[in-house]
Design a protein around this motif. Sequence first.
Motif, PDB file in Angstrom:
ATOM      1  N   GLN A  15       0.927  10.644  28.945  1.00 28.17           N
ATOM      2  CA  GLN A  15       0.474  11.841  29.653  1.00 28.17           C
ATOM      3  C   GLN A  15      -0.892  11.631  30.302  1.00 28.17           C
ATOM      4  O   GLN A  15      -1.204  12.241  31.321  1.00 28.17           O
ATOM      5  CB  GLN A  15       0.423  13.047  28.709  1.00 28.17           C
ATOM      6  CG  GLN A  15       1.795  13.543  28.349  1.00 28.17           C
ATOM      7  CD  GLN A  15       1.755  14.866  27.612  1.00 28.17           C
ATOM      8  OE1 GLN A  15       0.771  15.594  27.665  1.00 28.17           O
ATOM      9  NE2 GLN A  15       2.829  15.170  26.917  1.00 28.17           N
ATOM     10  N   LEU A  16      -1.700  10.760  29.693  1.00 23.77           N
ATOM     11  CA  LEU A  16      -3.007  10.439  30.258  1.00 23.77           C
ATOM     12  C   LEU A  16      -2.899   9.437  31.413  1.00 23.77           C
ATOM     13  O   LEU A  16      -3.888   9.136  32.066  1.00 23.77           O
ATOM     14  CB  LEU A  16      -3.930   9.874  29.169  1.00 23.77           C
ATOM     15  CG  LEU A  16      -4.397  10.874  28.116  1.00 23.77           C
ATOM     16  CD1 LEU A  16      -5.031  10.144  26.941  1.00 23.77           C
ATOM     17  CD2 LEU A  16      -5.356  11.897  28.719  1.00 23.77           C
ATOM     18  N   GLY A  17      -1.690   8.929  31.649  1.00 22.61           N
ATOM     19  CA  GLY A  17      -1.474   7.970  32.716  1.00 22.61           C
ATOM     20  C   GLY A  17      -1.949   6.571  32.367  1.00 22.61           C
ATOM     21  O   GLY A  17      -2.261   5.770  33.246  1.00 22.61           O
ATOM     22  N   LEU A  18      -1.994   6.274  31.070  1.00 18.96           N
ATOM     23  CA  LEU A  18      -2.451   4.972  30.597  1.00 18.96           C
ATOM     24  C   LEU A  18      -1.286   4.153  30.071  1.00 18.96           C
ATOM     25  O   LEU A  18      -0.247   4.707  29.702  1.00 18.96           O
ATOM     26  CB  LEU A  18      -3.484   5.168  29.473  1.00 18.96           C
ATOM     27  CG  LEU A  18      -4.727   5.960  29.857  1.00 18.96           C
ATOM     28  CD1 LEU A  18      -5.561   6.269  28.621  1.00 18.96           C
ATOM     29  CD2 LEU A  18      -5.552   5.202  30.891  1.00 18.96           C
ATOM     30  N   ASP A  19      -1.471   2.848  30.013  1.00 15.48           N
ATOM     31  CA  ASP A  19      -0.471   1.959  29.428  1.00 15.48           C
ATOM     32  C   ASP A  19      -0.265   2.395  27.984  1.00 15.48           C
ATOM     33  O   ASP A  19      -1.225   2.558  27.226  1.00 15.48           O
ATOM     34  CB  ASP A  19      -0.969   0.510  29.513  1.00 15.48           C
ATOM     35  CG  ASP A  19       0.116  -0.498  29.208  1.00 15.48           C
ATOM     36  OD1 ASP A  19       1.215  -0.085  28.779  1.00 15.48           O
ATOM     37  OD2 ASP A  19      -0.136  -1.694  29.388  1.00 15.48           O
ATOM     38  N   ALA A  20       0.979   2.611  27.587  1.00 15.62           N
ATOM     39  CA  ALA A  20       1.262   3.254  26.304  1.00 15.62           C
ATOM     40  C   ALA A  20       1.949   2.372  25.278  1.00 15.62           C
ATOM     41  O   ALA A  20       2.410   2.869  24.254  1.00 15.62           O
ATOM     42  CB  ALA A  20       2.092   4.511  26.541  1.00 15.62           C
ATOM     43  N   ASP A  21       2.001   1.050  25.521  1.00 13.71           N
ATOM     44  CA  ASP A  21       2.578   0.235  24.456  1.00 13.71           C
ATOM     45  C   ASP A  21       1.522   0.007  23.375  1.00 13.71           C
ATOM     46  O   ASP A  21       0.325   0.195  23.601  1.00 13.71           O
ATOM     47  CB  ASP A  21       3.173  -1.078  24.983  1.00 13.71           C
ATOM     48  CG  ASP A  21       2.147  -2.052  25.502  1.00 13.71           C
ATOM     49  OD1 ASP A  21       1.221  -2.415  24.751  1.00 13.71           O
ATOM     50  OD2 ASP A  21       2.265  -2.468  26.667  1.00 13.71           O
ATOM     51  N   GLU A  22       1.967  -0.353  22.196  1.00 15.70           N
ATOM     52  CA  GLU A  22       1.089  -0.425  21.020  1.00 15.70           C
ATOM     53  C   GLU A  22      -0.134  -1.316  21.250  1.00 15.70           C
ATOM     54  O   GLU A  22      -1.260  -0.930  20.912  1.00 15.70           O
ATOM     55  CB  GLU A  22       1.881  -0.917  19.804  1.00 15.70           C
ATOM     56  CG  GLU A  22       1.097  -0.904  18.513  1.00 15.70           C
ATOM     57  CD  GLU A  22       0.650   0.477  18.057  1.00 15.70           C
ATOM     58  OE1 GLU A  22      -0.432   0.587  17.438  1.00 15.70           O
ATOM     59  OE2 GLU A  22       1.377   1.454  18.315  1.00 15.70           O
ATOM     60  N   SER A  23       0.068  -2.495  21.826  1.00 16.24           N
ATOM     61  CA  SER A  23      -1.072  -3.395  22.023  1.00 16.24           C
ATOM     62  C   SER A  23      -2.052  -2.840  23.050  1.00 16.24           C
ATOM     63  O   SER A  23      -3.271  -2.997  22.903  1.00 16.24           O
ATOM     64  CB  SER A  23      -0.601  -4.799  22.410  1.00 16.24           C
ATOM     65  OG  SER A  23       0.072  -4.778  23.640  1.00 16.24           O
ATOM     66  N   ALA A  24      -1.552  -2.176  24.076  1.00 15.02           N
ATOM     67  CA  ALA A  24      -2.432  -1.576  25.083  1.00 15.02           C
ATOM     68  C   ALA A  24      -3.246  -0.428  24.484  1.00 15.02           C
ATOM     69  O   ALA A  24      -4.434  -0.278  24.794  1.00 15.02           O
ATOM     70  CB  ALA A  24      -1.621  -1.086  26.269  1.00 15.02           C
ATOM     71  N   ILE A  25      -2.617   0.371  23.637  1.00 12.99           N
ATOM     72  CA  ILE A  25      -3.328   1.468  22.978  1.00 12.99           C
ATOM     73  C   ILE A  25      -4.445   0.905  22.105  1.00 12.99           C
ATOM     74  O   ILE A  25      -5.588   1.369  22.159  1.00 12.99           O
ATOM     75  CB  ILE A  25      -2.352   2.336  22.148  1.00 12.99           C
ATOM     76  CG1 ILE A  25      -1.417   3.110  23.087  1.00 12.99           C
ATOM     77  CG2 ILE A  25      -3.127   3.298  21.238  1.00 12.99           C
ATOM     78  CD1 ILE A  25      -0.271   3.814  22.389  1.00 12.99           C
ATOM     79  N   GLN A  26      -4.133  -0.116  21.308  1.00 17.15           N
ATOM     80  CA  GLN A  26      -5.147  -0.722  20.441  1.00 17.15           C
ATOM     81  C   GLN A  26      -6.280  -1.342  21.265  1.00 17.15           C
ATOM     82  O   GLN A  26      -7.455  -1.204  20.905  1.00 17.15           O
ATOM     83  CB  GLN A  26      -4.515  -1.760  19.516  1.00 17.15           C
ATOM     84  CG  GLN A  26      -3.584  -1.159  18.471  1.00 17.15           C
ATOM     85  CD  GLN A  26      -4.240  -0.068  17.650  1.00 17.15           C
ATOM     86  OE1 GLN A  26      -5.364  -0.196  17.195  1.00 17.15           O
ATOM     87  NE2 GLN A  26      -3.523   1.035  17.470  1.00 17.15           N
ATOM     88  N   HIS A  32     -13.153   1.126  24.111  1.00 15.88           N
ATOM     89  CA  HIS A  32     -13.752   2.412  24.485  1.00 15.88           C
ATOM     90  C   HIS A  32     -14.344   3.159  23.291  1.00 15.88           C
ATOM     91  O   HIS A  32     -14.247   4.386  23.216  1.00 15.88           O
ATOM     92  CB  HIS A  32     -12.707   3.282  25.189  1.00 15.88           C
ATOM     93  CG  HIS A  32     -12.274   2.741  26.501  1.00 15.88           C
ATOM     94  ND1 HIS A  32     -11.221   1.859  26.627  1.00 15.88           N
ATOM     95  CD2 HIS A  32     -12.753   2.932  27.758  1.00 15.88           C
ATOM     96  CE1 HIS A  32     -11.067   1.542  27.901  1.00 15.88           C
ATOM     97  NE2 HIS A  32     -11.983   2.186  28.605  1.00 15.88           N
ATOM     98  N   GLN A  33     -14.976   2.460  22.385  1.00 13.99           N
ATOM     99  CA  GLN A  33     -15.588   3.108  21.237  1.00 13.99           C
ATOM    100  C   GLN A  33     -16.716   4.044  21.687  1.00 13.99           C
ATOM    101  O   GLN A  33     -17.479   3.728  22.604  1.00 13.99           O
ATOM    102  CB  GLN A  33     -16.123   2.068  20.259  1.00 13.99           C
ATOM    103  CG  GLN A  33     -15.030   1.342  19.498  1.00 13.99           C
ATOM    104  CD  GLN A  33     -14.274   2.266  18.563  1.00 13.99           C
ATOM    105  OE1 GLN A  33     -14.843   2.799  17.605  1.00 13.99           O
ATOM    106  NE2 GLN A  33     -13.008   2.474  18.837  1.00 13.99           N
ATOM    107  N   LEU A  34     -16.797   5.183  21.028  1.00 12.86           N
ATOM    108  CA  LEU A  34     -17.774   6.214  21.369  1.00 12.86           C
ATOM    109  C   LEU A  34     -18.859   6.314  20.303  1.00 12.86           C
ATOM    110  O   LEU A  34     -18.604   6.052  19.124  1.00 12.86           O
ATOM    111  CB  LEU A  34     -17.076   7.576  21.485  1.00 12.86           C
ATOM    112  CG  LEU A  34     -16.040   7.702  22.577  1.00 12.86           C
ATOM    113  CD1 LEU A  34     -15.300   9.027  22.445  1.00 12.86           C
ATOM    114  CD2 LEU A  34     -16.683   7.580  23.945  1.00 12.86           C
TER     115      LEU A  34
END
Length: 80
Positions: A15-26, A32-34
């Motif tokens: 929904q955010l328009g980002l790559d959504a496979d497990e490795s991409a999420i990780q 992007h640590q805050l």
Amino acid sequence: MMNTSQPSMTHLFEQLGLDADESAIQSFIKAHQLGADVYICDAPFWNTSQRALLAEKTITDDDWTIVVDQLNEALHEDSV
């Protein structure tokens, strides 16, 4: 048509328009640590529509809120 899929990190990233496979999420989370004082919706890497989507999901108080909270915790892992 209403989206009836079960909320998940994969669906949130889609929904955010980002790559959504497990490795991409990780990879996204790691890159992007805050800081502890940065609210997830105020993170500088979101565009306007992504920020609005996250804000909407945080106030709905449903299963999506849990997923956004999980992402928020993951994005703040290094700030602990």
